[in-house]
Design a protein around this motif. Structure first.
Motif, mmCIF file in Angstrom:
data_model
loop_
_atom_site.group_PDB
_atom_site.id
_atom_site.type_symbol
_atom_site.label_atom_id
_atom_site.label_comp_id
_atom_site.label_asym_id
_atom_site.label_seq_id
_atom_site.Cartn_x
_atom_site.Cartn_y
_atom_site.Cartn_z
ATOM 1 N N LEU A 40 68.588 130.567 12.437
ATOM 2 C CA LEU A 40 69.313 131.517 13.282
ATOM 3 C C LEU A 40 70.377 132.321 12.536
ATOM 4 O O LEU A 40 70.688 133.449 12.936
ATOM 5 C CB LEU A 40 69.971 130.781 14.458
ATOM 6 C CG LEU A 40 69.035 130.036 15.408
ATOM 7 C CD1 LEU A 40 69.812 129.581 16.637
ATOM 8 C CD2 LEU A 40 67.841 130.887 15.814
ATOM 9 N N PHE A 44 64.115 135.408 12.650
ATOM 10 C CA PHE A 44 64.035 134.549 13.837
ATOM 11 C C PHE A 44 64.766 135.132 15.043
ATOM 12 O O PHE A 44 65.052 134.422 16.002
ATOM 13 C CB PHE A 44 64.596 133.150 13.514
ATOM 14 C CG PHE A 44 63.717 132.333 12.619
ATOM 15 C CD1 PHE A 44 62.804 131.438 13.153
ATOM 16 C CD2 PHE A 44 63.778 132.474 11.242
ATOM 17 C CE1 PHE A 44 61.982 130.681 12.329
ATOM 18 C CE2 PHE A 44 62.959 131.728 10.401
ATOM 19 C CZ PHE A 44 62.051 130.827 10.949
ATOM 20 N N ALA A 45 65.058 136.440 15.018
ATOM 21 C CA ALA A 45 65.856 137.042 16.090
ATOM 22 C C ALA A 45 65.055 137.344 17.346
ATOM 23 O O ALA A 45 65.627 137.499 18.427
ATOM 24 C CB ALA A 45 66.520 138.331 15.594
ATOM 25 N N ARG A 72 62.947 137.257 20.755
ATOM 26 C CA ARG A 72 62.956 136.355 21.904
ATOM 27 C C ARG A 72 61.546 135.880 22.205
ATOM 28 O O ARG A 72 60.612 136.685 22.296
ATOM 29 C CB ARG A 72 63.525 137.085 23.130
ATOM 30 C CG ARG A 72 63.427 136.316 24.443
ATOM 31 C CD ARG A 72 64.271 135.038 24.445
ATOM 32 N NE ARG A 72 65.699 135.322 24.445
ATOM 33 C CZ ARG A 72 66.570 134.730 23.647
ATOM 34 N NH1 ARG A 72 66.157 133.829 22.762
ATOM 35 N NH2 ARG A 72 67.843 135.015 23.717
ATOM 36 N N ASN A 88 62.951 142.627 23.410
ATOM 37 C CA ASN A 88 62.769 142.494 21.967
ATOM 38 C C ASN A 88 62.789 143.844 21.274
ATOM 39 O O ASN A 88 62.821 144.894 21.903
ATOM 40 C CB ASN A 88 61.428 141.795 21.666
ATOM 41 C CG ASN A 88 61.563 140.293 21.614
ATOM 42 O OD1 ASN A 88 62.496 139.761 21.011
ATOM 43 N ND2 ASN A 88 60.652 139.592 22.253
ATOM 44 N N SER A 123 68.623 126.131 23.676
ATOM 45 C CA SER A 123 68.823 127.561 23.568
ATOM 46 C C SER A 123 67.730 128.230 24.401
ATOM 47 O O SER A 123 67.019 127.573 25.162
ATOM 48 C CB SER A 123 68.769 128.025 22.102
ATOM 49 O OG SER A 123 69.014 129.404 22.005
ATOM 50 N N HIS A 156 62.929 131.415 20.887
ATOM 51 C CA HIS A 156 62.802 132.468 19.885
ATOM 52 C C HIS A 156 61.337 132.572 19.483
ATOM 53 O O HIS A 156 60.498 131.787 19.937
ATOM 54 C CB HIS A 156 63.657 132.149 18.655
ATOM 55 C CG HIS A 156 65.125 132.284 18.883
ATOM 56 N ND1 HIS A 156 65.925 133.142 18.165
ATOM 57 C CD2 HIS A 156 65.966 131.672 19.763
ATOM 58 C CE1 HIS A 156 67.173 133.059 18.579
ATOM 59 N NE2 HIS A 156 67.225 132.162 19.540
ATOM 60 N N THR A 157 61.021 133.532 18.636
ATOM 61 C CA THR A 157 59.684 133.631 18.070
ATOM 62 C C THR A 157 59.774 134.358 16.730
ATOM 63 O O THR A 157 60.843 134.865 16.361
ATOM 64 C CB THR A 157 58.714 134.370 19.022
ATOM 65 O OG1 THR A 157 57.382 134.239 18.522
ATOM 66 C CG2 THR A 157 59.048 135.851 19.126
ATOM 67 N N THR A 204 56.128 130.353 19.572
ATOM 68 C CA THR A 204 57.410 130.095 20.230
ATOM 69 C C THR A 204 58.199 129.069 19.422
ATOM 70 O O THR A 204 57.639 128.097 18.910
ATOM 71 C CB THR A 204 57.178 129.572 21.659
ATOM 72 O OG1 THR A 204 56.507 130.578 22.416
ATOM 73 C CG2 THR A 204 58.505 129.239 22.342
ATOM 74 N N SER A 240 74.688 129.539 21.178
ATOM 75 C CA SER A 240 73.665 129.825 20.183
ATOM 76 C C SER A 240 74.343 130.429 18.943
ATOM 77 O O SER A 240 75.559 130.312 18.763
ATOM 78 C CB SER A 240 72.572 130.745 20.729
ATOM 79 O OG SER A 240 71.481 130.765 19.832
ATOM 80 N N ARG A 245 71.057 136.479 18.151
ATOM 81 C CA ARG A 245 70.881 136.266 19.579
ATOM 82 C C ARG A 245 72.029 135.471 20.192
ATOM 83 O O ARG A 245 71.908 134.940 21.289
ATOM 84 C CB ARG A 245 69.566 135.528 19.838
ATOM 85 C CG ARG A 245 68.342 136.428 19.717
ATOM 86 C CD ARG A 245 68.165 137.313 20.950
ATOM 87 N NE ARG A 245 66.966 138.131 20.843
ATOM 88 C CZ ARG A 245 66.466 138.869 21.834
ATOM 89 N NH1 ARG A 245 67.072 138.886 23.007
ATOM 90 N NH2 ARG A 245 65.383 139.596 21.655
#
Length: 435
Positions: A91, A98-99, A101, A120, A310, A313-314, A331, A374, A378
């Motif tokens: 993160l 990794f930002a 969603r 996104n 959290s 993320h994706t 995911t 988080s 994000r």
């Protein structure tokens, strides 16, 4: 015939399981997907993953498979990041990769990819920047917001006074107080705690939070713009939901913990009396002079781990992470509770202890493991507002009232009623006795 049909079904199931196991073995390992328990066809890891206590389930799996592992939610693989080092690496250190969603059914259905929380790419970047700049122009991060919160604490005190020391459930009172801060920023006005439409909104947001456990600018004459009315309305609702339920639930859970541990409540009140006194309301500037109260507020957020996983993320392309490859679109769950409950950073992490955020000399102790909002790109855009609200509302309540439970403190249940996406405190009542 019946026996033959049954035998055929059993045989087909066995073949499906073998094929699923073979596929799983072929996809996981070094240079491939992270390891994890073998999934069943269609059902995934339903036998290993318990939705009602997801964070604890994933903790047990991490003990077997390590800090980066794969579980299957149905037929979909989910990569779990468990522990401070891997969560920080993904993160913060590799924030760009990794930002994005990840998909979440309620977000897909309710927001349709709009707003801040579930959007996104360029759309998310533009709407987030616009939301932050607009909120700043309305006073976010300035003294005017602090004054709005202080004004609302006055109305909250009036409502609490009306209970005259009799038992009451603080849920909607706190939701109204916190939401009115957002209302005053966006709409320029607050609403009465008994307003029927306002209460209906609070009820809807409360339900939405449990289900998942004014922004106006250009309009549609600019067809390529992300600032069309539907997106702005969704963004505004995101701000209300994220800015009301998370903060009010944190305060509500915090009051429950202070009912459970009255000696901690007494120490906070002693510090308030010493630093602030009774003749004026607490302000943000007092926080640096109130290390114990600040530690209690941080410990509340650490202990409850409000959003333990959290939001998902994706990755937008095949991504090498550690010794594995995470395929595009997978995911990812960065487990925040695994950071907030790290036993090396916070001894006896399952105990509520403000000492986790205090040095030996009583000064406040910062920790990079404190990630309730988080981290990275994000991180919650309303973190500053939320921290201000939690401190001011709690300090003002305790300045004016001593909180008493309706049962013996030792019998109070502080286990969350939901332990999946969100940790919601059990329903309780309290008595607020004027000091």
């Amino acid at each position: 015939m019946g026996l033959l049909a049954a035998a055929t079904v059993v045989l087909l199931v066995c073949i499906a399981c073998l094929l699923s196991f073979a596929t799983w073995r072929g996809r996981s390992g070094k240079g491939k997907m992270p390891p994890g328990p073998a999934p069943l066809p269609m059902l995934g890891n339903v036998l290993q993953v318990k939705p009602k206590n997801l964070a604890k389930t994933l903790q047990k799996l991490s003990e077997e498979y390590g800090p980066v592992f794969t579980v299957h939610m149905g037929s979909d693989p989910v990569v779990v990041l468990h522990g401070h080092d891997v969560v920080k690496e993904a993160l913060i250190d590799r924030a760009d990769e990794f930002a994005a969603r990840g998909h979440m059914p309620i977000g897909d259905r309710a927001n349709n990819g709009l707003g801040i929380i579930f959007s996104n790419n360029e759309e998310w970047l533009q709407v987030r920047r616009f939301a932050l700049s607009t909120l700043r122009s309305f006073g976010m991060g300035k003294r005017t917001v602090e004054e709005r919160i202080q004004e609302e604490t006055g109305y909250l005190l009036e409502e609490i006074n009306k209970t005259k020391g009799t038992p009451f459930d603080p849920t909607f009172m706190l939701s109204c107080a916190v939401s009115n801060v957002i209302c005053s920023i966006v709409f320029g006005q607050r609403y009465d705690y008994k307003d029927k439409k306002f209460l209906a909104l609070m009820n809807n947001m409360n339900n939405i939070f449990e289900m998942i456990n004014s922004l106006w600018g250009q309009e549609k004459e600019h067809p390529n713009s992300n600032f069309h009315m539907k997106n702005l309305i969704t963004t505004t609702f995101d701000l209300f939901t994220a800015g009301t339920e998370t903060t009010s639930t944190t305060i509500r859970y915090g009051l429950l913990l202070l009912l459970k541990y009255p000696k901690i409540q007494e120490k906070v009140q002693e510090e308030i009396d010493q630093v602030v006194g009774r003749s004026r309301r607490p302000c943000v500037a007092d926080r640096t002079q109130m290390p114990y109260t600040d530690a209690v507020v941080h410990e509340i957020q650490r202990f409850i781990a409000l959003i333990p996983l959290s939001l998902p993320h994706t990755v937008t392309k095949d991504t090498c992470f550690r010794e594995y490859v995470i395929p595009k679109g997978t995911t990812i769950f960065p487990v925040l509770s695994s950071v907030l409950h790290d036993s090396k950073e916070f001894p006896n992490p399952n105990e509520f202890n403000p000492g986790h955020f205090l040095n030996e000399n009583g000064t406040f102790r910062k920790s990079e493991f404190f990630m309730p909002f988080s981290a990275g790109k994000r991180v919650c855009p309303g973190e500053g507002l939320a921290r201000m609200e939690i401190f001011l509302f709690m300090a003002t309540i305790l300045q004016n009232f001593t909180l008493k439970p309706v049962i013996d403190p030792q019998e109070l249940n502080i286990t969350p009623t939901l332990s999946g996406t969100g940790n919601v405190p059990p329903v309780y009542q309290l008595c607020a006795l004027p000091r």
